[in-house]
Design a protein around this motif. Structure first.
Motif, PDB file in Angstrom:
ATOM      1  N   TYR A  31       0.819  -1.207   0.000  1.00 16.09           N
ATOM      2  CA  TYR A  31       0.000   0.000   0.000  1.00 16.09           C
ATOM      3  C   TYR A  31       0.855   1.258   0.000  1.00 16.09           C
ATOM      4  O   TYR A  31       1.844   1.350   0.731  1.00 16.09           O
ATOM      5  CB  TYR A  31      -0.889   0.032   1.234  1.00 16.09           C
ATOM      6  CG  TYR A  31      -2.181  -0.731   1.102  1.00 16.09           C
ATOM      7  CD1 TYR A  31      -2.173  -2.092   0.832  1.00 16.09           C
ATOM      8  CD2 TYR A  31      -3.400  -0.081   1.271  1.00 16.09           C
ATOM      9  CE1 TYR A  31      -3.362  -2.792   0.717  1.00 16.09           C
ATOM     10  CE2 TYR A  31      -4.593  -0.774   1.165  1.00 16.09           C
ATOM     11  CZ  TYR A  31      -4.570  -2.133   0.889  1.00 16.09           C
ATOM     12  OH  TYR A  31      -5.743  -2.809   0.780  1.00 16.09           O
ATOM     13  N   ALA A  32       0.426   2.242  -0.788  1.00 14.48           N
ATOM     14  CA  ALA A  32       0.952   3.590  -0.647  1.00 14.48           C
ATOM     15  C   ALA A  32       0.276   4.218   0.571  1.00 14.48           C
ATOM     16  O   ALA A  32      -0.843   3.857   0.939  1.00 14.48           O
ATOM     17  CB  ALA A  32       0.659   4.417  -1.891  1.00 14.48           C
ATOM     18  N   ALA A  49       2.619  11.990   0.048  1.00 14.62           N
ATOM     19  CA  ALA A  49       2.400  10.559  -0.127  1.00 14.62           C
ATOM     20  C   ALA A  49       3.723   9.857  -0.351  1.00 14.62           C
ATOM     21  O   ALA A  49       4.707  10.478  -0.794  1.00 14.62           O
ATOM     22  CB  ALA A  49       1.455  10.295  -1.301  1.00 14.62           C
ATOM     23  N   THR A  51       5.350   5.805  -1.590  1.00 12.30           N
ATOM     24  CA  THR A  51       5.094   4.462  -2.077  1.00 12.30           C
ATOM     25  C   THR A  51       5.475   3.415  -1.033  1.00 12.30           C
ATOM     26  O   THR A  51       6.132   3.734  -0.035  1.00 12.30           O
ATOM     27  CB  THR A  51       5.888   4.186  -3.365  1.00 12.30           C
ATOM     28  OG1 THR A  51       7.286   4.441  -3.111  1.00 12.30           O
ATOM     29  CG2 THR A  51       5.412   5.077  -4.497  1.00 12.30           C
ATOM     30  N   TRP A  52       5.076   2.171  -1.290  1.00  9.74           N
ATOM     31  CA  TRP A  52       5.366   1.090  -0.345  1.00  9.74           C
ATOM     32  C   TRP A  52       6.862   0.988  -0.067  1.00  9.74           C
ATOM     33  O   TRP A  52       7.280   0.848   1.087  1.00  9.74           O
ATOM     34  CB  TRP A  52       4.841  -0.226  -0.913  1.00  9.74           C
ATOM     35  CG  TRP A  52       5.420  -1.440  -0.255  1.00  9.74           C
ATOM     36  CD1 TRP A  52       6.371  -2.289  -0.752  1.00  9.74           C
ATOM     37  CD2 TRP A  52       5.107  -1.921   1.050  1.00  9.74           C
ATOM     38  NE1 TRP A  52       6.653  -3.273   0.168  1.00  9.74           N
ATOM     39  CE2 TRP A  52       5.896  -3.076   1.266  1.00  9.74           C
ATOM     40  CE3 TRP A  52       4.221  -1.504   2.045  1.00  9.74           C
ATOM     41  CZ2 TRP A  52       5.822  -3.803   2.451  1.00  9.74           C
ATOM     42  CZ3 TRP A  52       4.151  -2.230   3.225  1.00  9.74           C
ATOM     43  CH2 TRP A  52       4.941  -3.357   3.415  1.00  9.74           C
ATOM     44  N   THR A  56       9.590   6.587  -3.744  1.00  7.00           N
ATOM     45  CA  THR A  56       8.973   7.727  -4.408  1.00  7.00           C
ATOM     46  C   THR A  56       8.089   8.476  -3.411  1.00  7.00           C
ATOM     47  O   THR A  56       7.326   7.855  -2.682  1.00  7.00           O
ATOM     48  CB  THR A  56       8.122   7.288  -5.605  1.00  7.00           C
ATOM     49  OG1 THR A  56       8.953   6.620  -6.549  1.00  7.00           O
ATOM     50  CG2 THR A  56       7.455   8.481  -6.278  1.00  7.00           C
ATOM     51  N   THR A  57       8.226   9.785  -3.408  1.00  6.18           N
ATOM     52  CA  THR A  57       7.391  10.633  -2.566  1.00  6.18           C
ATOM     53  C   THR A  57       6.832  11.779  -3.402  1.00  6.18           C
ATOM     54  O   THR A  57       7.390  12.146  -4.443  1.00  6.18           O
ATOM     55  CB  THR A  57       8.189  11.219  -1.384  1.00  6.18           C
ATOM     56  OG1 THR A  57       9.317  11.956  -1.892  1.00  6.18           O
ATOM     57  CG2 THR A  57       8.677  10.126  -0.452  1.00  6.18           C
ATOM     58  N   ARG A  58       5.739  12.337  -2.939  1.00  9.85           N
ATOM     59  CA  ARG A  58       5.126  13.504  -3.583  1.00  9.85           C
ATOM     60  C   ARG A  58       4.645  14.449  -2.496  1.00  9.85           C
ATOM     61  O   ARG A  58       4.195  14.017  -1.436  1.00  9.85           O
ATOM     62  CB  ARG A  58       3.946  13.107  -4.449  1.00  9.85           C
ATOM     63  CG  ARG A  58       4.313  12.391  -5.730  1.00  9.85           C
ATOM     64  CD  ARG A  58       4.994  13.285  -6.753  1.00  9.85           C
ATOM     65  NE  ARG A  58       5.202  12.583  -8.023  1.00  9.85           N
ATOM     66  CZ  ARG A  58       6.281  11.860  -8.294  1.00  9.85           C
ATOM     67  NH1 ARG A  58       7.254  11.757  -7.397  1.00  9.85           N
ATOM     68  NH2 ARG A  58       6.381  11.253  -9.448  1.00  9.85           N
ATOM     69  N   ARG A 100      -3.192   1.731  -4.745  1.00 10.81           N
ATOM     70  CA  ARG A 100      -2.766   2.349  -5.999  1.00 10.81           C
ATOM     71  C   ARG A 100      -2.164   3.727  -5.742  1.00 10.81           C
ATOM     72  O   ARG A 100      -2.749   4.548  -5.032  1.00 10.81           O
ATOM     73  CB  ARG A 100      -3.944   2.472  -6.968  1.00 10.81           C
ATOM     74  CG  ARG A 100      -4.551   1.137  -7.383  1.00 10.81           C
ATOM     75  CD  ARG A 100      -5.667   1.353  -8.381  1.00 10.81           C
ATOM     76  NE  ARG A 100      -5.148   2.000  -9.591  1.00 10.81           N
ATOM     77  CZ  ARG A 100      -5.902   2.652 -10.461  1.00 10.81           C
ATOM     78  NH1 ARG A 100      -7.195   2.752 -10.277  1.00 10.81           N
ATOM     79  NH2 ARG A 100      -5.361   3.196 -11.546  1.00 10.81           N
ATOM     80  N   TRP A 101      -1.037   3.986  -6.349  1.00  9.43           N
ATOM     81  CA  TRP A 101      -0.304   5.240  -6.146  1.00  9.43           C
ATOM     82  C   TRP A 101      -1.120   6.450  -6.587  1.00  9.43           C
ATOM     83  O   TRP A 101      -1.240   7.434  -5.859  1.00  9.43           O
ATOM     84  CB  TRP A 101       1.014   5.169  -6.906  1.00  9.43           C
ATOM     85  CG  TRP A 101       1.848   6.407  -6.867  1.00  9.43           C
ATOM     86  CD1 TRP A 101       2.274   7.140  -7.934  1.00  9.43           C
ATOM     87  CD2 TRP A 101       2.400   7.051  -5.708  1.00  9.43           C
ATOM     88  NE1 TRP A 101       3.037   8.204  -7.509  1.00  9.43           N
ATOM     89  CE2 TRP A 101       3.142   8.165  -6.155  1.00  9.43           C
ATOM     90  CE3 TRP A 101       2.337   6.787  -4.337  1.00  9.43           C
ATOM     91  CZ2 TRP A 101       3.810   9.019  -5.274  1.00  9.43           C
ATOM     92  CZ3 TRP A 101       3.011   7.633  -3.469  1.00  9.43           C
ATOM     93  CH2 TRP A 101       3.726   8.736  -3.937  1.00  9.43           C
ATOM     94  N   MET A 104      -3.963   7.165  -4.298  1.00 10.82           N
ATOM     95  CA  MET A 104      -3.495   7.618  -2.993  1.00 10.82           C
ATOM     96  C   MET A 104      -3.488   9.130  -2.922  1.00 10.82           C
ATOM     97  O   MET A 104      -3.823   9.708  -1.917  1.00 10.82           O
ATOM     98  CB  MET A 104      -2.085   7.076  -2.743  1.00 10.82           C
ATOM     99  CG  MET A 104      -1.438   7.559  -1.461  1.00 10.82           C
ATOM    100  SD  MET A 104      -2.313   7.009   0.024  1.00 10.82           S
ATOM    101  CE  MET A 104      -2.823   8.579   0.690  1.00 10.82           C
TER     102      MET A 104
END
Length: 121
Positions: A31-32, A49, A51-52, A56-58, A100-101, A104
């Motif tokens: 899960y993200a 957010a 990722t698992w 990756t971050t946003r 799902r990314w 998320m």
């Protein structure tokens, strides 16, 4: 399946806080995870957010360079380190999760309860 957020509180402008979001229940493997916030009188908005894998971050433009999201999968916990806080960061912060990314960051499936962050000027 539950998400439990903690770490909110009252802080002066320029200060820091770290929020935590612990997951319990069925596995969140893959899960993200992320954070949203809702200020008084405003709509809920995306904050950050991850990722698992954590690779990756946003971030929302309003928090880039000040906030950092991280995760410890061994503890099923996600963190939001908030630095250089501003009065406009005052909001209820919600943690969330989604397999799902893309979803998320827009409409995550699973929500936790909020934790209040108040930044005084």
């Amino acid at each position: 399946v539950q998400l439990q957020a903690s770490g909110g509180g009252l802080v002066q402008a320029g200060g820091s806080l770290r929020l935590s979001c612990a997951a319990s229940g069925p596995s969140f493997t893959g899960y993200a995870r992320g954070w949203f916030r809702q200020a008084p009188g405003k709509e809920r908005e995306f904050v950050a957010a991850i990722t698992w894998s954590g690779g990756t971050t946003r971030y929302a433009d309003s928090v880039k360079g000040r906030f950092a999201i991280s995760r410890d999968n061994s503890k099923s916990t996600v963190y939001l380190q908030m630095n250089s806080l501003k009065p406009e960061d005052t909001a209820v912060y919600y943690c969330a999760a989604d397999p799902r990314w893309v979803t998320m960051m827009s409409d995550p499936r699973i929500w936790g309860q909020g934790t209040l962050v108040t930044v005084s000027s």
